[in-house]
Write a protein that holds these residues in place. Structure first.
Motif, mmCIF file in Angstrom:
data_model
loop_
_atom_site.group_PDB
_atom_site.id
_atom_site.type_symbol
_atom_site.label_atom_id
_atom_site.label_comp_id
_atom_site.label_asym_id
_atom_site.label_seq_id
_atom_site.Cartn_x
_atom_site.Cartn_y
_atom_site.Cartn_z
ATOM 1 N N ASN A 8 -60.086 -23.985 -4.236
ATOM 2 C CA ASN A 8 -61.052 -24.710 -3.546
ATOM 3 C C ASN A 8 -61.867 -23.726 -2.777
ATOM 4 N N PHE A 9 -63.275 -23.454 -2.977
ATOM 5 C CA PHE A 9 -64.240 -22.668 -2.285
ATOM 6 C C PHE A 9 -64.952 -23.560 -1.112
ATOM 7 N N SER A 10 -64.663 -24.503 -0.965
ATOM 8 C CA SER A 10 -65.105 -25.487 -0.164
ATOM 9 C C SER A 10 -65.570 -25.087 1.383
ATOM 10 N N ASN A 11 -64.694 -24.121 2.022
ATOM 11 C CA ASN A 11 -64.699 -23.682 3.398
ATOM 12 C C ASN A 11 -65.551 -22.356 3.421
ATOM 13 N N ALA A 12 -66.473 -22.671 4.289
ATOM 14 C CA ALA A 12 -67.598 -21.691 4.492
ATOM 15 C C ALA A 12 -67.135 -20.318 5.084
ATOM 16 N N GLU A 13 -66.020 -20.276 5.925
ATOM 17 C CA GLU A 13 -65.253 -19.112 6.457
ATOM 18 C C GLU A 13 -64.731 -18.242 5.413
ATOM 19 N N ALA A 14 -63.960 -19.015 4.609
ATOM 20 C CA ALA A 14 -63.320 -18.237 3.315
ATOM 21 C C ALA A 14 -64.145 -17.745 2.444
ATOM 22 N N HIS A 66 -79.725 -15.703 -12.821
ATOM 23 C CA HIS A 66 -79.384 -17.362 -12.558
ATOM 24 C C HIS A 66 -77.919 -17.205 -12.370
ATOM 25 N N VAL A 67 -77.581 -17.728 -11.311
ATOM 26 C CA VAL A 67 -76.042 -18.089 -10.856
ATOM 27 C C VAL A 67 -75.662 -19.405 -11.176
ATOM 28 N N ILE A 68 -74.562 -19.766 -12.170
ATOM 29 C CA ILE A 68 -74.030 -21.297 -12.040
ATOM 30 C C ILE A 68 -72.782 -21.324 -11.321
ATOM 31 N N ASP A 69 -72.757 -22.324 -10.417
ATOM 32 C CA ASP A 69 -71.339 -22.350 -10.002
ATOM 33 C C ASP A 69 -71.121 -23.820 -9.612
ATOM 34 N N ASN A 70 -69.856 -24.396 -9.644
ATOM 35 C CA ASN A 70 -69.592 -25.884 -9.058
ATOM 36 C C ASN A 70 -69.334 -25.856 -7.587
ATOM 37 N N GLU A 71 -69.544 -24.781 -6.754
ATOM 38 C CA GLU A 71 -69.260 -25.138 -5.289
ATOM 39 C C GLU A 71 -70.740 -24.788 -4.947
ATOM 40 N N PHE A 72 -71.013 -25.832 -4.411
ATOM 41 C CA PHE A 72 -72.510 -25.989 -3.924
ATOM 42 C C PHE A 72 -72.893 -24.995 -2.521
ATOM 43 N N GLY A 73 -71.533 -24.879 -2.005
ATOM 44 C CA GLY A 73 -71.603 -23.903 -0.691
ATOM 45 C C GLY A 73 -72.168 -22.510 -1.079
ATOM 46 N N TRP A 74 -71.925 -21.928 -2.299
ATOM 47 C CA TRP A 74 -72.326 -20.537 -2.563
ATOM 48 C C TRP A 74 -73.969 -20.503 -2.802
ATOM 49 N N TYR A 75 -74.632 -21.712 -2.570
ATOM 50 C CA TYR A 75 -76.140 -21.617 -2.597
ATOM 51 C C TYR A 75 -76.610 -21.068 -1.252
ATOM 52 N N GLU A 76 -76.211 -21.055 -0.287
ATOM 53 C CA GLU A 76 -76.849 -20.261 0.994
ATOM 54 C C GLU A 76 -76.506 -18.965 0.648
ATOM 55 N N PRO A 89 -86.776 -1.901 -10.796
ATOM 56 C CA PRO A 89 -86.565 -3.225 -10.921
ATOM 57 C C PRO A 89 -87.040 -4.209 -9.966
ATOM 58 N N ILE A 90 -87.556 -5.447 -10.296
ATOM 59 C CA ILE A 90 -87.441 -6.424 -8.990
ATOM 60 C C ILE A 90 -86.801 -7.644 -9.650
ATOM 61 N N SER A 91 -85.763 -8.130 -8.753
ATOM 62 C CA SER A 91 -84.948 -9.096 -8.879
ATOM 63 C C SER A 91 -85.234 -10.423 -8.153
ATOM 64 N N SER A 92 -85.348 -11.568 -8.957
ATOM 65 C CA SER A 92 -85.324 -12.885 -8.499
ATOM 66 C C SER A 92 -83.855 -13.631 -8.831
ATOM 67 N N ILE A 93 -83.598 -14.080 -7.843
ATOM 68 C CA ILE A 93 -82.086 -14.754 -7.852
ATOM 69 C C ILE A 93 -82.220 -16.192 -7.516
ATOM 70 N N TYR A 94 -81.560 -17.030 -8.563
ATOM 71 C CA TYR A 94 -81.433 -18.559 -8.341
ATOM 72 C C TYR A 94 -80.164 -19.215 -8.628
ATOM 73 N N PHE A 95 -79.928 -20.224 -7.829
ATOM 74 C CA PHE A 95 -78.557 -20.940 -7.945
ATOM 75 C C PHE A 95 -78.693 -22.185 -8.644
ATOM 76 N N HIS A 96 -77.819 -22.461 -9.432
ATOM 77 C CA HIS A 96 -77.575 -23.757 -10.019
ATOM 78 C C HIS A 96 -76.543 -24.297 -9.937
ATOM 79 N N LEU A 97 -76.373 -25.702 -9.542
ATOM 80 C CA LEU A 97 -75.040 -26.393 -9.653
ATOM 81 C C LEU A 97 -74.583 -26.705 -10.833
ATOM 82 N N GLY A 98 -73.544 -26.296 -11.397
ATOM 83 C CA GLY A 98 -73.071 -26.505 -12.941
ATOM 84 C C GLY A 98 -71.728 -26.248 -12.960
ATOM 85 N N ASP A 99 -71.132 -26.640 -14.302
ATOM 86 C CA ASP A 99 -69.799 -26.419 -14.427
ATOM 87 C C ASP A 99 -69.707 -25.698 -15.838
#
Length: 315
Positions: A48-54, A123-133, A163-173
């Motif tokens: 579980n990655f839901s804790n922001a401090e962790a 593009h980043v896919i992760d099922n923990e929305f906390g990573w968005y920030e 290079p010029i990077s643009s980074i995007y977060f997507h909630l996914g599984d």
């Protein structure tokens, strides 16, 4: 290049993590997460990655992982894959389970040092929305760096691209067969990464025929590069088998001290990989991983140790 990349990672990484505040409970929360990660390697059940401090502690303690993708791209077995990547003026990257965005940072700094003149859409896919920030924070830092022209000097004499990077977060599984609707199709990606996400979901991957792994292997266009990194190589033979079912791939196990990662590139339809010593060596390593208990693999892998020193200390 490694010392320059490490120093840049420390500098940019510090600016990145300074965006977020930590409290006195951070160390204890990280310790809980680290214990859960250790257990997940054996149970195949995602922690579980839901804790922001962790999460913040995870980023700070693993910032060195920003070097992993550049090291993969610069290992001798990756020559042809890296050459094709560096020829792109626009590179679309998909990172499954990428969480913080370490590889986005690593790839940007790699591109600066090697004068890669490209637009990187990461593009980043992760099922923990906390990573968005956290991902958004890295995007902000790199964007600010771009605005003031704060780039590393290339180490290749006579070249001045950047290079010029643009980074995007997507909630996914990972376990889904379908990409989130906010993403381009699987055919649009030049580089596809699965980072420390398969082993911790191993208990459920077979139930969904490896979810995004199998669907992306099938959908990827010729020339697409896949990189699989994990804390153990148990699933490498299964991934290679899925690749063989999805098309023709050049498969290269990258040896660490006691395990392997996988680098694969999809070849054009109808093209068969020429039988080479390296190809036979790769297949032998995969068979050995499949047939050898984990505790005995380290000594066997050292029989094919020409690149172990190169990856020393990773994992």
């Amino acid at each position: 290049w490694t010392s320059k990349h490490r120093l840049l990672t420390q500098q940019v990484g510090h600016s990145w993590t300074q965006l977020f505040q930590s409290t006195s409970s951070g160390r204890a929360e990280l310790a809980k997460l680290n214990r859960a990660l250790s257990i997940s390697a054996y149970t195949g059940i995602q922690p579980n990655f839901s804790n922001a401090e962790a999460r913040l502690g995870y980023v700070r303690s693993r910032m060195h992982r920003a070097s992993y993708l550049p090291r993969v791209l610069l290992t001798p077995g990756a020559d042809s894959s890296t050459e094709s990547l560096l020829a792109l003026s626009q590179c679309n990257v998909l990172c499954v389970g990428g969480g913080p965005g370490f590889s986005a940072l690593g790839l940007q700094l790699f591109g600066e040092l090697f004068a890669w003149d490209s637009k990187i859409n990461f593009h980043v896919i992760d099922n923990e929305f906390g990573w968005y920030e956290v991902v958004a924070g890295l995007g902000y830092i790199l964007d600010e760096r771009s605005k003031v022209g704060s780039y590393a000097m290339p180490i290749i004499e006579g070249k001045c691209g950047r290079p010029i990077s643009s980074i995007y977060f997507h909630l996914g599984d990972l376990l889904s067969k379908v990409l989130p609707s906010s993403l381009p199709s699987g055919m649009e990606f030049h580089l596809i990464l699965f980072e420390y996400v398969l082993l911790e979901n191993a208990a459920r991957l077979e139930e969904c025929n490896f979810g995004l792994v199998s669907s992306l292997l099938s959908a990827a266009k010729p020339g697409s590069i896949f990189v699989f990194t994990d804390s153990a190589d148990t699933l490498c033979p299964r991934i290679a088998s899925l690749a063989d079912s999805a098309g023709t791939f050049r498969i290269t196990p990258l040896l660490l001290l006691d395990k392997s990662w996988l680098l694969m590139q999809k070849l054009p339809h109808g093209q068969t990989e020429a039988y080479t010593v390296d190809e036979e060596r790769s297949r032998r390593i995969l068979r050995m991983i499949e047939e050898t208990p984990p505790q005995d693999r380290g000594s066997r892998l050292r029989e094919w140790a020409h690149d172990i020193e190169y990856f020393s200390g990773l994992g």
